[in-house]
Design an enzyme around this catalytic site. Sequence first.
Site, mmCIF file in Angstrom:
data_model
loop_
_atom_site.group_PDB
_atom_site.id
_atom_site.type_symbol
_atom_site.label_atom_id
_atom_site.label_comp_id
_atom_site.label_asym_id
_atom_site.label_seq_id
_atom_site.Cartn_x
_atom_site.Cartn_y
_atom_site.Cartn_z
ATOM 1 N N ASP A 8 104.138 -13.628 -5.841
ATOM 2 C CA ASP A 8 103.533 -12.765 -4.825
ATOM 3 C C ASP A 8 103.487 -11.338 -5.394
ATOM 4 O O ASP A 8 103.760 -11.129 -6.584
ATOM 5 C CB ASP A 8 104.273 -12.870 -3.475
ATOM 6 C CG ASP A 8 105.657 -12.224 -3.499
ATOM 7 O OD1 ASP A 8 106.113 -11.779 -4.579
ATOM 8 O OD2 ASP A 8 106.295 -12.167 -2.435
ATOM 9 N N CYS A 65 109.137 -14.229 -6.609
ATOM 10 C CA CYS A 65 108.843 -13.342 -5.481
ATOM 11 C C CYS A 65 109.951 -12.290 -5.522
ATOM 12 O O CYS A 65 110.642 -12.192 -6.536
ATOM 13 C CB CYS A 65 108.741 -14.093 -4.143
ATOM 14 S SG CYS A 65 110.259 -14.861 -3.562
ATOM 15 N N THR A 67 112.915 -11.954 -3.979
ATOM 16 C CA THR A 67 114.237 -12.562 -4.140
ATOM 17 C C THR A 67 114.192 -13.888 -4.886
ATOM 18 O O THR A 67 115.231 -14.382 -5.325
ATOM 19 C CB THR A 67 114.839 -12.857 -2.755
ATOM 20 O OG1 THR A 67 113.915 -13.722 -2.060
ATOM 21 C CG2 THR A 67 115.078 -11.605 -1.942
ATOM 22 N N HIS A 98 120.210 -31.607 -15.412
ATOM 23 C CA HIS A 98 120.675 -32.450 -14.303
ATOM 24 C C HIS A 98 119.608 -32.709 -13.249
ATOM 25 O O HIS A 98 119.635 -33.753 -12.602
ATOM 26 C CB HIS A 98 121.884 -31.804 -13.611
ATOM 27 C CG HIS A 98 123.108 -31.767 -14.476
ATOM 28 N ND1 HIS A 98 124.363 -31.564 -13.960
ATOM 29 C CD2 HIS A 98 123.276 -31.909 -15.813
ATOM 30 C CE1 HIS A 98 125.262 -31.574 -14.952
ATOM 31 N NE2 HIS A 98 124.609 -31.774 -16.089
ATOM 32 N N HIS A 133 121.618 -38.910 -13.832
ATOM 33 C CA HIS A 133 120.832 -37.867 -13.162
ATOM 34 C C HIS A 133 119.460 -38.387 -12.739
ATOM 35 O O HIS A 133 118.888 -37.905 -11.756
ATOM 36 C CB HIS A 133 120.690 -36.650 -14.065
ATOM 37 C CG HIS A 133 122.000 -36.064 -14.473
ATOM 38 N ND1 HIS A 133 122.884 -35.544 -13.554
ATOM 39 C CD2 HIS A 133 122.603 -35.957 -15.686
ATOM 40 C CE1 HIS A 133 123.973 -35.118 -14.187
ATOM 41 N NE2 HIS A 133 123.822 -35.370 -15.473
HETATM 42 C C1 RB5 Z 1 107.993 -9.594 -0.012
HETATM 43 O O1 RB5 Z 1 108.261 -8.338 0.530
HETATM 44 C C2 RB5 Z 1 109.269 -10.435 -0.022
HETATM 45 O O2 RB5 Z 1 109.626 -10.785 1.261
HETATM 46 C C3 RB5 Z 1 109.062 -11.670 -0.873
HETATM 47 O O3 RB5 Z 1 108.693 -11.291 -2.159
HETATM 48 C C4 RB5 Z 1 110.269 -12.571 -1.058
HETATM 49 O O4 RB5 Z 1 111.379 -11.872 -1.462
HETATM 50 C C5 RB5 Z 1 110.535 -13.519 0.024
HETATM 51 O O5 RB5 Z 1 111.370 -14.423 -0.080
#
Ligand code: RB5
Length: 142
Positions: A8, A65, A67, A98, A133
Site C-alpha cells: 500500500d 504495508c 505494519t 516449516h 511439515h
Molecule cells: C496505512 O495507514 C496503514 O494502516 C497500513 O499501511 C497498515 O499498517 C495496516 O495494517
Amino acid sequence: MKIGLAADHAGYESKKKIREVLEEKGYEVIDYGTDTNDSVDYPDFAKALAKGIQNGEVERGIALCGTGIGISISLNRHKNIRAALCQTEFEARAARQHNNANVLCMGARVLGEGVMFSLIDAYLSTEFEGGRHQRRVEKIEC
Ligand code: RB5
C-alpha cells in the site's frame, strides 16, 4: 524465480527499493502496485498478488504495508496463500523451512532497510523442509 511485489502507500517507497535490488540481482519481478504515495487500501494489492501466485504468474511474493499486519491478514484470506509476517531473519528462514510460506510480509514503518534486506535474503534462499511439515501445511487448507 519470479517474484511478485505488493504494497500500500505506506510500503510503496520500500517496495520500489526492493524491486531495484531484486532486479539488480537478476530476479524477474512483477509489481502488483501500488505505484504512488497516494493513500490506497492494502486488501486490493494483497488480492492482486494472491491472484498472481494462484495462477502461477509468480512463485513467491513480498508484501508490505505500514505494519505488515493488514496486508498479511488480507493475503491469508486467499486460497493457497501462506503469508508470513516477519521481523527477524530467524522467522523468515523458519517461514520457508516449516511453513512453506509463499509470501514474506514486512512492516515498512517497523523495519529499517538493512533488516528488510536480510529478511528477504533469508526468505529467498531457504527451501521448504517437507517431511512432517508437509502434513501440517496440507492441514492449513480447509
Ligand atoms: C496505512 O495507514 C496503514 O494502516 C497500513 O499501511 C497498515 O499498517 C495496516 O495494517
